[in-house]
Scaffold this active site. Structure first.
Site, PDB file in Angstrom:
ATOM      1  N   TRP A   1       0.838  -1.213   0.000  1.00  0.00           N
ATOM      2  CA  TRP A   1       0.000   0.000   0.000  1.00  0.00           C
ATOM      3  C   TRP A   1       0.862   1.249   0.000  1.00  0.00           C
ATOM      4  O   TRP A   1       0.565   2.219  -0.701  1.00  0.00           O
ATOM      5  CB  TRP A   1      -0.987  -0.003   1.170  1.00  0.00           C
ATOM      6  CG  TRP A   1      -1.959  -1.137   1.073  1.00  0.00           C
ATOM      7  CD1 TRP A   1      -2.115  -2.165   1.952  1.00  0.00           C
ATOM      8  CD2 TRP A   1      -2.908  -1.381   0.014  1.00  0.00           C
ATOM      9  NE1 TRP A   1      -3.080  -3.023   1.506  1.00  0.00           N
ATOM     10  CE2 TRP A   1      -3.587  -2.573   0.333  1.00  0.00           C
ATOM     11  CE3 TRP A   1      -3.243  -0.707  -1.163  1.00  0.00           C
ATOM     12  CZ2 TRP A   1      -4.590  -3.107  -0.493  1.00  0.00           C
ATOM     13  CZ3 TRP A   1      -4.231  -1.239  -1.983  1.00  0.00           C
ATOM     14  CH2 TRP A   1      -4.895  -2.419  -1.641  1.00  0.00           C
TER      15      TRP A   1
ATOM     16  N   ASP B   1      -1.929   6.928   6.319  1.00  0.00           N
ATOM     17  CA  ASP B   1      -2.931   5.982   5.820  1.00  0.00           C
ATOM     18  C   ASP B   1      -3.242   5.025   6.968  1.00  0.00           C
ATOM     19  O   ASP B   1      -2.433   4.165   7.304  1.00  0.00           O
ATOM     20  CB  ASP B   1      -2.366   5.227   4.604  1.00  0.00           C
ATOM     21  CG  ASP B   1      -3.299   4.112   4.110  1.00  0.00           C
ATOM     22  OD1 ASP B   1      -4.375   3.926   4.694  1.00  0.00           O
ATOM     23  OD2 ASP B   1      -2.920   3.437   3.128  1.00  0.00           O
TER      24      ASP B   1
ATOM     25  N   LYS C   1     -12.343  -1.622   6.506  1.00  0.00           N
ATOM     26  CA  LYS C   1     -11.550  -2.513   7.342  1.00  0.00           C
ATOM     27  C   LYS C   1     -11.874  -2.405   8.826  1.00  0.00           C
ATOM     28  O   LYS C   1     -11.584  -3.326   9.552  1.00  0.00           O
ATOM     29  CB  LYS C   1     -10.063  -2.313   7.082  1.00  0.00           C
ATOM     30  CG  LYS C   1      -9.723  -2.573   5.603  1.00  0.00           C
ATOM     31  CD  LYS C   1      -8.364  -3.154   5.394  1.00  0.00           C
ATOM     32  CE  LYS C   1      -8.116  -3.472   3.936  1.00  0.00           C
ATOM     33  NZ  LYS C   1      -7.677  -2.295   3.181  1.00  0.00           N
TER      34      LYS C   1
HETATM   35  C1  PLP Z   1      -6.975  -1.917   1.973  1.00  0.00           C
HETATM   36  C2  PLP Z   1      -5.971  -0.838   2.085  1.00  0.00           C
HETATM   37  C3  PLP Z   1      -5.862   0.191   1.130  1.00  0.00           C
HETATM   38  C4  PLP Z   1      -6.714   0.232  -0.125  1.00  0.00           C
HETATM   39  O1  PLP Z   1      -7.962   0.659   0.167  1.00  0.00           O
HETATM   40  P1  PLP Z   1      -9.090   0.850  -0.956  1.00  0.00           P
HETATM   41  O2  PLP Z   1     -10.158   1.502  -0.148  1.00  0.00           O
HETATM   42  O3  PLP Z   1      -9.440  -0.490  -1.477  1.00  0.00           O
HETATM   43  O4  PLP Z   1      -8.537   1.744  -2.000  1.00  0.00           O
HETATM   44  C5  PLP Z   1      -4.930   1.173   1.338  1.00  0.00           C
HETATM   45  N1  PLP Z   1      -4.123   1.167   2.409  1.00  0.00           N
HETATM   46  C6  PLP Z   1      -4.190   0.195   3.341  1.00  0.00           C
HETATM   47  C7  PLP Z   1      -3.277   0.249   4.513  1.00  0.00           C
HETATM   48  C8  PLP Z   1      -5.108  -0.832   3.202  1.00  0.00           C
HETATM   49  O5  PLP Z   1      -5.167  -1.809   4.122  1.00  0.00           O
END
Ligand code: PLP
Length: 358
Positions: free
Chosen positions: A102, A170, A194
């Site tokens: 990511w 993030d 998540k």
């Molecule tokens: C799942 C995830 C993403 C991607 O997220 P999307 O909403 O599918 O674009 C980005 N960063 C992390 C840390 C993730 O776990």
């Protein structure tokens, strides 16, 4: 019987939330209408957005001067928006920590808008640890880190606080799973799917005063200021995702908030990691001090036991623990709504395997 859902994302949600959400899809607020067939500007739905925002602010202790936005495009679009909104058009520079897939995707997008310096990189050991002790060069517009590396099962335990640039994080896979001091960050983003709700909404927490400094002419949707000015109603927001997020936040609050869930998450992680470390048939992939309380990655010490182990956990009703292809083995994701009992069921399957194959 409800499966023990260890899915890495979209994640498990509280059963009660799913029930309330299904009811609202059929008849919302006793309007005789579905939540998903009314105007997003109706007073009933505006109240949902306001309440979701208020709950997030309250639960996370977000100080004044920050906005909470509900956007679309996932964390993946934030990789782009962060760079567009925070990197100077002339000579823009940013420092990124490279802790895996990511982070790499975020770096790739940022490079379109300015110069990226990677500070701290754990690719030498397939991202099984969090880089530490690096310094951030001067002249950066911002520093970016990924708080929890969903794929590799590593988690930042002590956040770096850059002295001379903005701090961006993030937090997609561990937001609201533990206490963080929001005031230490200038911008936090997370795909909701998540820990907060279903897929479709992205949450952005941004310090208002950092915006509008790049000299870049931004497309309306891609400008955070647009969404602040319009209270996340610039266009039709993801109504269902926001509603389920509201219910999930209310569930969290009713149970005792983030400090409560942080304690439960610690218990779940301790239970599983203790077994991974104790049981000679398993080994963890991440460095012990950096391993994630959300995603535990582990391997069998003897690949020949894959079939019997898979049969054991499947029979016990466990779902979603196959590892990501870049690490292999198993990954058990223990997001907020996963009960401790589910972890106990998985640990029991691991112990059964040991009994059968001693
Ligand atoms: C799942 C995830 C993403 C991607 O997220 P999307 O909403 O599918 O674009 C980005 N960063 C992390 C840390 C993730 O776990």
């Amino acid at each position: 019987m409800k499966a023990h859902n260890f899915s890495a994302g979209p994640c498990i949600l509280p059963q009660g939330v799913l029930k309330q959400a299904s009811d609202a899809v059929l008849n919302f607020d006793n309007l005789g209408l579905s939540l998903i067939e009314i105007s997003h500007r109706s007073k009933n739905f505006v109240a949902v957005v306001e309440k979701t925002e208020a709950l997030i602010k309250e639960l996370m202790g977000i100080p004044a001067g920050y906005s909470v936005l509900f956007l679309q495009g996932g964390a993946s679009l934030e990789f782009v928006m962060v760079a567009m909104n925070l990197m100077k058009e002339e000579g823009g520079k940013a420092a990124y920590m490279d802790t895996g897939t990511w982070a790499n995707k975020a770096i790739k997008e940022a490079k379109r808008f300015g110069e990226v310096t990677v500070v701290g990189n754990s690719s030498d050991k397939n991202y099984n640890y969090i880089p530490k002790g690096f310094s951030i060069p001067g002249g950066m517009d911002y520093f970016h880190c990924t708080s929890n590396n969903t794929i590799y099962g590593t988690q930042v335990k002590n956040f770096v606080k850059p002295a001379n640039c903005l701090n961006v994080c993030d937090m997609s896979s561990d937001i609201m799973s533990r206490t963080v001091n929001v005031a230490d960050f200038d911008l936090i983003y997370a795909g909701a799917q998540k820990n907060m709700g279903p897929a479709g909404a992205t949450v952005v927490i941004v310090k208002d005063e950092i915006l509008g400094e790049t000299g870049r002419d931004l497309p309306s949707y891609l400008n955070y200021q647009t969404h602040i000015d319009k209270d996340s109603m610039f266009n039709t927001p993801p109504v269902f995702a926001i509603y389920v997020m509201m219910l999930t936040m209310q569930w969290l609050k009713d149970n005792g908030g983030i400090s409560w869930v942080e304690g439960v998450n610690q218990q779940k992680a301790d239970l599983l990691y203790t077994e991974i470390d104790r049981n000679p048939l398993f080994k963890g992939t991440a460095e012990v001090e950096d391993r994630s309380n959300m995603n535990a990655c582990f391997l069998l010490t003897n690949e020949a036991l894959k079939e019997p182990f898979d049969a054991l956990w499947k029979a016990a009703g466990v779902s979603g623990i196959n590892g990501h292809r870049s690490v292999g083995g198993y990954r058990a994701s223990m997001y907020n709504a996963l009960p401790l009992e589910s972890v106990a069921v998985l640990v029991n399957a691991m112990q059964e395997l040991e009994k059968n194959h001693r």
